[in-house]
Structures are given as structure tokens and as C-alpha cells.
Design a protein around this motif. Sequence first.
Motif, mmCIF file in Angstrom:
data_model
loop_
_atom_site.group_PDB
_atom_site.id
_atom_site.type_symbol
_atom_site.label_atom_id
_atom_site.label_comp_id
_atom_site.label_asym_id
_atom_site.label_seq_id
_atom_site.Cartn_x
_atom_site.Cartn_y
_atom_site.Cartn_z
ATOM 1 N N ILE A 85 109.886 -37.151 52.453
ATOM 2 C CA ILE A 85 110.313 -35.932 52.266
ATOM 3 C C ILE A 85 111.272 -35.240 53.527
ATOM 4 O O ILE A 85 112.166 -34.421 53.572
ATOM 5 C CB ILE A 85 109.313 -34.688 52.378
ATOM 6 C CG1 ILE A 85 108.458 -35.303 50.715
ATOM 7 C CG2 ILE A 85 109.407 -33.459 52.066
ATOM 8 C CD1 ILE A 85 107.208 -34.471 50.528
ATOM 9 N N GLU A 86 110.811 -35.594 54.652
ATOM 10 C CA GLU A 86 111.279 -35.459 55.914
ATOM 11 C C GLU A 86 112.849 -35.695 56.096
ATOM 12 O O GLU A 86 113.732 -35.338 56.711
ATOM 13 C CB GLU A 86 110.593 -35.618 57.271
ATOM 14 C CG GLU A 86 111.065 -35.582 58.446
ATOM 15 C CD GLU A 86 110.229 -35.737 59.699
ATOM 16 O OE1 GLU A 86 110.798 -35.330 60.828
ATOM 17 O OE2 GLU A 86 109.363 -36.152 59.335
ATOM 18 N N ARG A 87 113.044 -37.001 55.587
ATOM 19 C CA ARG A 87 114.301 -37.689 55.495
ATOM 20 C C ARG A 87 115.151 -37.348 54.623
ATOM 21 O O ARG A 87 116.714 -36.886 54.793
ATOM 22 C CB ARG A 87 114.062 -39.132 55.415
ATOM 23 C CG ARG A 87 115.528 -40.044 55.889
ATOM 24 C CD ARG A 87 115.218 -41.601 56.089
ATOM 25 N NE ARG A 87 116.548 -42.141 56.263
ATOM 26 C CZ ARG A 87 116.593 -43.492 56.510
ATOM 27 N NH1 ARG A 87 115.355 -44.343 56.486
ATOM 28 N NH2 ARG A 87 117.816 -43.972 56.508
ATOM 29 N N TYR A 88 114.933 -37.297 53.188
ATOM 30 C CA TYR A 88 115.566 -37.133 52.036
ATOM 31 C C TYR A 88 115.359 -35.635 51.333
ATOM 32 O O TYR A 88 116.265 -35.075 50.697
ATOM 33 C CB TYR A 88 115.528 -38.180 51.010
ATOM 34 C CG TYR A 88 115.739 -39.306 51.586
ATOM 35 C CD1 TYR A 88 117.039 -40.038 51.498
ATOM 36 C CD2 TYR A 88 114.971 -40.260 51.949
ATOM 37 C CE1 TYR A 88 117.292 -41.220 52.058
ATOM 38 C CE2 TYR A 88 115.015 -41.538 52.356
ATOM 39 C CZ TYR A 88 116.370 -42.184 52.414
ATOM 40 O OH TYR A 88 116.481 -43.259 52.757
ATOM 41 N N GLY A 89 114.314 -35.148 51.483
ATOM 42 C CA GLY A 89 113.954 -33.803 50.992
ATOM 43 C C GLY A 89 113.808 -33.909 49.594
ATOM 44 O O GLY A 89 113.144 -35.041 49.187
ATOM 45 N N THR A 90 114.255 -32.943 48.768
ATOM 46 C CA THR A 90 114.121 -33.093 47.306
ATOM 47 C C THR A 90 115.524 -33.655 46.459
ATOM 48 O O THR A 90 115.589 -33.942 45.374
ATOM 49 C CB THR A 90 114.038 -31.847 46.713
ATOM 50 O OG1 THR A 90 115.135 -31.059 46.928
ATOM 51 C CG2 THR A 90 112.867 -31.065 47.152
ATOM 52 N N ASP A 91 116.361 -34.111 47.465
ATOM 53 C CA ASP A 91 117.631 -34.862 46.871
ATOM 54 C C ASP A 91 117.425 -36.352 46.444
ATOM 55 O O ASP A 91 116.559 -36.897 47.154
ATOM 56 C CB ASP A 91 118.806 -34.580 47.890
ATOM 57 C CG ASP A 91 119.248 -33.193 48.136
ATOM 58 O OD1 ASP A 91 118.889 -32.378 47.202
ATOM 59 O OD2 ASP A 91 119.390 -32.888 49.226
ATOM 60 N N PRO A 92 118.385 -36.890 45.734
ATOM 61 C CA PRO A 92 118.216 -38.391 45.760
ATOM 62 C C PRO A 92 118.608 -39.179 46.699
ATOM 63 O O PRO A 92 119.179 -38.507 47.804
ATOM 64 C CB PRO A 92 119.071 -38.621 44.415
ATOM 65 C CG PRO A 92 119.495 -37.284 43.779
ATOM 66 C CD PRO A 92 119.361 -36.391 44.886
ATOM 67 N N VAL A 93 118.116 -40.317 47.049
ATOM 68 C CA VAL A 93 118.426 -41.171 48.242
ATOM 69 C C VAL A 93 120.132 -41.282 48.644
ATOM 70 O O VAL A 93 120.369 -41.668 49.563
ATOM 71 C CB VAL A 93 117.752 -42.476 48.068
ATOM 72 C CG1 VAL A 93 116.083 -42.390 48.145
ATOM 73 C CG2 VAL A 93 118.189 -43.307 46.836
ATOM 74 N N TRP A 94 120.895 -41.173 47.387
ATOM 75 C CA TRP A 94 122.257 -41.598 47.435
ATOM 76 C C TRP A 94 122.844 -40.232 47.734
ATOM 77 O O TRP A 94 124.348 -40.182 47.678
ATOM 78 C CB TRP A 94 122.588 -42.361 46.466
ATOM 79 C CG TRP A 94 122.374 -41.674 45.073
ATOM 80 C CD1 TRP A 94 121.245 -41.844 44.171
ATOM 81 C CD2 TRP A 94 123.115 -40.594 44.230
ATOM 82 N NE1 TRP A 94 121.320 -41.209 42.948
ATOM 83 C CE2 TRP A 94 122.198 -40.347 43.008
ATOM 84 C CE3 TRP A 94 124.272 -39.889 44.485
ATOM 85 C CZ2 TRP A 94 122.822 -39.250 42.151
ATOM 86 C CZ3 TRP A 94 124.693 -38.979 43.749
ATOM 87 C CH2 TRP A 94 123.956 -38.776 42.393
ATOM 88 N N ALA A 95 122.161 -38.913 47.679
ATOM 89 C CA ALA A 95 123.096 -37.783 47.756
ATOM 90 C C ALA A 95 124.022 -37.628 48.973
ATOM 91 O O ALA A 95 125.015 -37.170 48.891
ATOM 92 C CB ALA A 95 121.999 -36.607 47.577
ATOM 93 N N ASP A 96 123.408 -37.818 50.021
ATOM 94 C CA ASP A 96 124.213 -37.763 51.193
ATOM 95 C C ASP A 96 124.962 -39.028 51.735
ATOM 96 O O ASP A 96 125.359 -39.069 53.011
ATOM 97 C CB ASP A 96 123.154 -37.063 52.389
ATOM 98 C CG ASP A 96 122.188 -38.030 52.910
ATOM 99 O OD1 ASP A 96 121.682 -38.999 52.010
ATOM 100 O OD2 ASP A 96 121.549 -37.986 53.725
ATOM 101 N N TYR A 97 124.991 -39.947 51.084
ATOM 102 C CA TYR A 97 125.699 -41.129 51.431
ATOM 103 C C TYR A 97 127.292 -41.220 51.318
ATOM 104 O O TYR A 97 127.631 -40.760 50.092
ATOM 105 C CB TYR A 97 124.933 -42.440 50.756
ATOM 106 C CG TYR A 97 125.651 -43.745 50.926
ATOM 107 C CD1 TYR A 97 125.514 -44.471 52.068
ATOM 108 C CD2 TYR A 97 126.809 -44.367 50.156
ATOM 109 C CE1 TYR A 97 126.028 -45.537 52.387
ATOM 110 C CE2 TYR A 97 127.323 -45.415 50.445
ATOM 111 C CZ TYR A 97 127.046 -46.044 51.792
ATOM 112 O OH TYR A 97 127.485 -47.273 51.931
ATOM 113 N N ARG A 98 127.891 -41.856 52.194
ATOM 114 C CA ARG A 98 129.341 -41.754 52.369
ATOM 115 C C ARG A 98 129.688 -42.994 52.793
ATOM 116 O O ARG A 98 129.545 -43.276 53.859
ATOM 117 C CB ARG A 98 129.931 -40.627 52.925
ATOM 118 C CG ARG A 98 129.884 -39.153 52.444
ATOM 119 C CD ARG A 98 130.423 -39.150 50.978
ATOM 120 N NE ARG A 98 130.230 -37.786 50.527
ATOM 121 C CZ ARG A 98 129.086 -37.374 49.676
ATOM 122 N NH1 ARG A 98 128.219 -38.335 49.350
ATOM 123 N NH2 ARG A 98 128.965 -36.085 49.248
#
Length: 245
Positions: A85-98
Motif C-alpha cells: 500500500i505504501e509503494r503502490y497505493g490503490t493503483d495497479p502495479v503497472w499504473a506508474d510504469y514507463r
Amino acid sequence: MAASLTSIAKVLCRLSPSILQQLRQYQSCLQRLPVRSYGALSPFAPPSHFYCQAASLQNDAAAQAETLHRYKDRPWDYLESEEYIERYGTDPVWADYRRNHKGGIPPQKTRKTCIRGDKVSGNPCPVCRDSNIVVHHQNVKLLQQFISPQTGMLYDPTRTGVCMKQQKKLNEAVGTARDHGLLPFQIPYVEFSGEDYSNSHDAVGCTPPPPALTSGDTWYKWYGEITPDEQEVAKVKKTYKAYLK
């Protein structure tokens, strides 16, 4: 400086063995620290101040190994932990990946794999970059992040950034989870056309039973009404005259 400490240690050894132990800890720390940091330590400081950089690294490695062992057998517990939860929150694991790529146009396909033996590629995919994320058919919350809620199909790897190796594992895990009843099936909707699909009409009706035959009757009624040609009958009798006696 090490020689002076050794001479002092020999003298103080006769006085108190506890002081000798503190000096040994102090000397081991001095050997690992740079020369400029010698003045920051004092030989008369309490043992709690004798912390070495090597010991801190060992503690970090032990903590990391304990974390990996904690989620090794049950990787789905990681998605409910505070670390996730601290690292990704409620977003999917690929949401912030670029993904890093050359030029302004992204590649049409993702890489084959992110880890080749002991070598890890730069900027690995969302699954390979976190060792606690394991693709498993019982890890339903992770699989649901890669399934479209509208179509029920897996997202394209160009959208999620997952490498082809992990994408193959996701396909197999989703199929196994659906076979075990952990994930629902998406059945396409078919509109009813109103046609009669029962077995009441002749095309799909029941086959009638065969008629009862008596001696001398033919199976087909029209077969008895046919009159054979006399010339053809004569030819057949001439050919098989030896068998007709």
C-alpha cells in the motif's frame, strides 16, 4: 595509531577485561571507516556508539531476505500488506510504469525477458522489478489488475509494459484460475432470434421405426412395380447359366 592502541590495550588488559573488549570493537571500526572519520570516535565512548557500516549492510540484507521469505509461499499476502500500500497505493502495479526507449515513438513490442541469468535489464517490467510480486493462479487480486473489466481479456503488454515472459505466465495463470473457479468467465451475449430449435419438425424429428415385413414382400413398394427388360434378363441368364442349374 593502531600500534599505540595495541600497547594501550596490553596495559589495560591487566586492569579490566571489559575495557579491552571495548578497545577491540573500537579498533575494528577504525579499520572499516575512512581516515577522516577517526576523530569523530572516541576510545572512551560507550559500546552503543561503535556501529560499523558493514554491520548495517548485513542487517539490511537480512531484513530483505526475511521479507522475501515471508511472501515466498503466499505471494497473495503481499498485496494486502502495508509495504504494498505504501509503494503502490490503490493503483495497479503497472499504473506508474514507463519504459525507457529511444526516440518519441514507443516500441511496438515489449522485451522478451527482463532477467537473463544474473543480468537484469535497465528499467525492468512492473512484475520483474518487484521480487515480492509473483504470478500465480491463486493470486487473484494481481491477475484482476491485468484483466479488462469490459471484455474480460488480458490487457495488451504494450499498455501494461510487462515483458513477454511474464505475459505468458499471466495467460497461463488466468486460464488455470478460471478452470479452478477463482475468476469468472466472460460469456458473450447472443440475442434470441425467435426460431424454433425443438425437435418437432421433420429436419430434427425422430426416425420412424421400420415397417414389418412378411415373406415375399419387398422393402420398397416401388421395387415390386418395376418391370425388367427381357433382353437384359436374357443376357444375365446366359452369363450365369452355369450357376442357374
